[in-house]
Design an enzyme around this catalytic site. Sequence first.
Site, short mmCIF file in Angstrom:
data_model
loop_
_atom_site.label_atom_id
_atom_site.label_comp_id
_atom_site.label_asym_id
_atom_site.label_seq_id
_atom_site.Cartn_x
_atom_site.Cartn_y
_atom_site.Cartn_z
N CYS A 2 0.87 -1.17 0.00
CA CYS A 2 0.00 0.00 0.00
C CYS A 2 0.91 1.22 0.00
O CYS A 2 1.60 1.49 0.98
CB CYS A 2 -0.90 0.01 1.22
SG CYS A 2 -1.92 1.51 1.36
N GLU A 106 -4.06 1.18 -6.18
CA GLU A 106 -3.09 0.23 -6.69
C GLU A 106 -3.08 0.35 -8.21
O GLU A 106 -4.07 0.79 -8.82
CB GLU A 106 -3.42 -1.21 -6.28
CG GLU A 106 -3.21 -1.52 -4.81
CD GLU A 106 -1.75 -1.47 -4.37
OE1 GLU A 106 -0.87 -1.29 -5.23
OE2 GLU A 106 -1.51 -1.62 -3.15
#
Length: 230
Positions: A2, A106
């Site tokens: 992340c 992402e």
Amino acid sequence: MCGRYSIAITVKDKNNKASRVARLLEKYKLEAHYNAAPSQLLPVVTADEPDKIQLFSWGLVPHWSKDQHHGNKPINARAETLLEKPSFRELVSRRHCLVPADGFYEWRKTASGKVPYRFLLKSEELFSFAGLWDEWADTETGEMQRTFTIITMEANELVKPTHDRMPVILSPEKEEAWLDVTKGNNLLQQFLRPFPAEEMKSYAVSALVNSVSNNSANLLQQVPEQGSLF
């Protein structure tokens, strides 16, 4: 991993009395972060001060570091090896934190390049990442730096086509439990599991999110997926 996320309180969040982070963010009236990135000062809630929003730098500097600029500053900690890594092992038993967010980004590999996707709850409400924090003191100047890292684990079925890992997301009831460090390491598995894919959604967003200098609500808007006519 992340490496980028967003946090902005909405009307839904203001009405969500179950979430500690939603209540605190509304109380402290912090500015929104639409493109939160490593090294930035970002809001966290610690087990030491559970009723307060604090701003820590994203990227962990262990307390035993000789130089805050030396070596890596991990922005993520793998759930599977928390008890093996010196940087995280001590923190698991005493320095938990909540990292407020309303989504994370992402990048999916496609034939024409990487495309950013936003992942969020179907309810579009705030949630928390499970995090760890530490503080580093400069023995010469007395300067204190507080930093944090976000715990990640194997991705659920929604995230997996884009990335093989995802941050550990805590529901409101697990926020309280994660802050209770007295539970010990034996309950780690209770928290460190993929969030249910059926309770999340995702969509493509503008490539503007690629640059940390861009920080506006437009980054949260859905854009047509490559190859789509609509």
